[in-house]
Design a protein around this motif. Structure first.
Motif, PDB file in Angstrom:
ATOM      1  N   ALA A 108      11.861   5.479  -3.930  1.00 19.88           N
ATOM      2  CA  ALA A 108      12.380   6.520  -3.042  1.00 19.88           C
ATOM      3  C   ALA A 108      11.259   7.204  -2.279  1.00 19.88           C
ATOM      4  O   ALA A 108      11.372   7.468  -1.079  1.00 19.88           O
ATOM      5  N   ARG A 109      10.147   7.484  -2.958  1.00 25.52           N
ATOM      6  CA  ARG A 109       9.024   8.142  -2.287  1.00 25.52           C
ATOM      7  C   ARG A 109       8.385   7.229  -1.243  1.00 25.52           C
ATOM      8  O   ARG A 109       7.917   7.691  -0.202  1.00 25.52           O
ATOM      9  N   ALA A 110       8.363   5.925  -1.534  1.00 23.13           N
ATOM     10  CA  ALA A 110       7.790   4.963  -0.584  1.00 23.13           C
ATOM     11  C   ALA A 110       8.762   4.587   0.513  1.00 23.13           C
ATOM     12  O   ALA A 110       8.419   3.790   1.392  1.00 23.13           O
ATOM     13  N   ARG A 111       9.994   5.108   0.446  1.00 22.04           N
ATOM     14  CA  ARG A 111      11.047   4.828   1.438  1.00 22.04           C
ATOM     15  C   ARG A 111      11.332   3.327   1.509  1.00 22.04           C
ATOM     16  O   ARG A 111      11.337   2.706   2.571  1.00 22.04           O
ATOM     17  N   THR A 112      11.554   2.764   0.338  1.00 23.86           N
ATOM     18  CA  THR A 112      11.916   1.359   0.258  1.00 23.86           C
ATOM     19  C   THR A 112      12.914   1.198  -0.874  1.00 23.86           C
ATOM     20  O   THR A 112      13.251   2.164  -1.570  1.00 23.86           O
ATOM     21  N   GLY A 113      13.403  -0.006  -1.078  1.00 21.81           N
ATOM     22  CA  GLY A 113      14.342  -0.252  -2.155  1.00 21.81           C
ATOM     23  C   GLY A 113      13.623  -0.607  -3.446  1.00 21.81           C
ATOM     24  O   GLY A 113      12.520  -1.154  -3.428  1.00 21.81           O
TER      25      GLY A 113
ATOM     26  N   PRO B 224       6.471  -6.205 -12.369  1.00 21.28           N
ATOM     27  CA  PRO B 224       7.570  -6.294 -13.338  1.00 21.28           C
ATOM     28  C   PRO B 224       7.811  -5.021 -14.128  1.00 21.28           C
ATOM     29  O   PRO B 224       8.878  -4.827 -14.695  1.00 21.28           O
ATOM     30  N   GLY B 225       6.821  -4.138 -14.180  1.00 13.71           N
ATOM     31  CA  GLY B 225       6.993  -2.902 -14.926  1.00 13.71           C
ATOM     32  C   GLY B 225       6.048  -1.833 -14.429  1.00 13.71           C
ATOM     33  O   GLY B 225       5.147  -2.078 -13.634  1.00 13.71           O
ATOM     34  N   ARG B 226       6.250  -0.605 -14.909  1.00 15.40           N
ATOM     35  CA  ARG B 226       5.470   0.509 -14.381  1.00 15.40           C
ATOM     36  C   ARG B 226       4.017   0.467 -14.825  1.00 15.40           C
ATOM     37  O   ARG B 226       3.148   1.001 -14.129  1.00 15.40           O
ATOM     38  N   ALA B 227       3.728  -0.140 -15.976  1.00 13.96           N
ATOM     39  CA  ALA B 227       2.335  -0.210 -16.427  1.00 13.96           C
ATOM     40  C   ALA B 227       1.490  -1.002 -15.438  1.00 13.96           C
ATOM     41  O   ALA B 227       0.403  -0.576 -15.037  1.00 13.96           O
ATOM     42  N   GLN B 228       2.003  -2.176 -15.027  1.00 16.64           N
ATOM     43  CA  GLN B 228       1.274  -2.989 -14.044  1.00 16.64           C
ATOM     44  C   GLN B 228       1.151  -2.260 -12.716  1.00 16.64           C
ATOM     45  O   GLN B 228       0.108  -2.293 -12.057  1.00 16.64           O
ATOM     46  N   LEU B 229       2.228  -1.588 -12.317  1.00 12.31           N
ATOM     47  CA  LEU B 229       2.232  -0.849 -11.057  1.00 12.31           C
ATOM     48  C   LEU B 229       1.192   0.264 -11.081  1.00 12.31           C
ATOM     49  O   LEU B 229       0.421   0.448 -10.123  1.00 12.31           O
ATOM     50  N   VAL B 230       1.127   1.006 -12.166  1.00  6.45           N
ATOM     51  CA  VAL B 230       0.210   2.134 -12.266  1.00  6.45           C
ATOM     52  C   VAL B 230      -1.239   1.671 -12.231  1.00  6.45           C
ATOM     53  O   VAL B 230      -2.092   2.284 -11.569  1.00  6.45           O
TER      54      VAL B 230
ATOM     55  N   ARG C   6       0.831  -1.207   0.000  1.00  2.00           N
ATOM     56  CA  ARG C   6       0.000   0.000   0.000  1.00  2.00           C
ATOM     57  C   ARG C   6       0.869   1.262   0.000  1.00  2.00           C
ATOM     58  O   ARG C   6       0.523   2.253  -0.650  1.00  2.00           O
ATOM     59  N   ALA C   7       1.992   1.240   0.696  1.00  2.00           N
ATOM     60  CA  ALA C   7       2.892   2.391   0.695  1.00  2.00           C
ATOM     61  C   ALA C   7       3.443   2.637  -0.705  1.00  2.00           C
ATOM     62  O   ALA C   7       3.559   3.789  -1.160  1.00  2.00           O
ATOM     63  N   ILE C   8       3.776   1.572  -1.411  1.00  2.00           N
ATOM     64  CA  ILE C   8       4.298   1.707  -2.776  1.00  2.00           C
ATOM     65  C   ILE C   8       3.219   2.234  -3.715  1.00  2.00           C
ATOM     66  O   ILE C   8       3.470   3.108  -4.558  1.00  2.00           O
ATOM     67  N   LEU C   9       1.995   1.728  -3.575  1.00  2.00           N
ATOM     68  CA  LEU C   9       0.906   2.171  -4.452  1.00  2.00           C
ATOM     69  C   LEU C   9       0.541   3.625  -4.176  1.00  2.00           C
ATOM     70  O   LEU C   9       0.265   4.389  -5.108  1.00  2.00           O
ATOM     71  N   ARG C  10       0.545   4.020  -2.909  1.00  5.71           N
ATOM     72  CA  ARG C  10       0.284   5.422  -2.583  1.00  5.71           C
ATOM     73  C   ARG C  10       1.374   6.323  -3.165  1.00  5.71           C
ATOM     74  O   ARG C  10       1.094   7.415  -3.675  1.00  5.71           O
TER      75      ARG C  10
END
Length: 234
Positions: free
Chosen positions: A53-58, A67-73, A28-32
């Motif tokens: 970096a914004r989610a404060r993780t690696g 696997p890619g930004r399209a899926q993440l978005v 959830r932190a990464i998605l936010r």
């Protein structure tokens, strides 16, 4: 003792020193963070590294899950409920359609509207994103416009064939085109015009029923009355 006259600088944040997050909390932190990046910079400038970096993780934690930004978005948009609308049943097709378009327009005028506009624009340049949107947005569940049309069919307002015709999405297509060309907010009078001047006449007209088009090289039936032949040609 040396003195410093310049402004104090903060050391870079080391996410490894923060509280350890796992599972759903980290996701959830990464998605936010993804939604924040989309709002701030748009899809074209979004990178997995900036999200991490914004989610404060690696960034490895991001790549393990997406696997890619399209899926993440797309997952981030689902979290942000960009495409989710709550439509009460007003008892009529006109009322349902007005509520649908007004809720869409309200979303377009919100901060999420910029994300929507960016994604729709990027679909023409990013085949992977376009394919994912078609697969994951349009095939997961019936679209909202088809939900209200199914209600209209059940009430006897429109014929069942409308559900699978190109006419079904004319109202939402016109609203989306207005948004892409002119941005938000979309004037309410424009929404009313779509419904009353275009959409309802298109769906409710008795003459608006599908019929097979004659082959362009077929000979006209000499026994058909001129008025009948004219109606078929139309």
């Amino acid at each position: 003792m040396p003195s410093s006259t310049g402004p104090a600088t903060e050391p870079p944040v080391d996410h490894r020193k923060g509280p350890r997050r796992r599972g759903e909390e980290l996701e959830r932190a990464i998605l936010r963070a993804t939604l924040d990046e989309l709002t701030e910079s748009g899809y074209a400038a979004l990178t997995m590294e900036r999200v991490a970096a914004r989610a404060r993780t690696g960034k490895a934690a991001v790549y393990r899950r997406w696997p890619g930004r399209a899926q993440l978005v797309l997952d981030a948009c689902k979290l942000g409920k960009i495409s989710e609308l709550d439509l009460p049943d007003t008892g009529g097709l006109r009322g349902d359609t007005l509520i649908l378009l007004r809720q869409m327009a309200a979303t377009m005028a919100s901060p999420l509207g910029g994300i929507m506009r960016g994604l729709l624009g990027e679909m023409t340049r990013d085949p992977e994103l376009a394919e994912l949107i078609r697969e994951r947005v349009h095939t997961v569940r019936p679209s909202t416009v088809h939900v209200i049309l199914e209600r209209a069919v059940a009430r006897g307002e429109v014929e069942p064939w409308v559900l699978t015709s190109r006419r079904a999405t004319v109202a939402t297509d016109l609203l989306r085109n207005q948004f892409l060309l002119f941005g938000a907010p979309v004037p309410d009078e424009f929404i009313t015009d779509i419904v009353d001047d275009v959409y309802l006449p298109l769906l409710l007209s008795p003459a608006a029923s599908p019929c097979p088009h004659p082959h362009p090289h077929a000979e006209p039936d000499s026994g058909a009355a001129p008025e009948t032949a004219s109606r078929v040609a139309d």
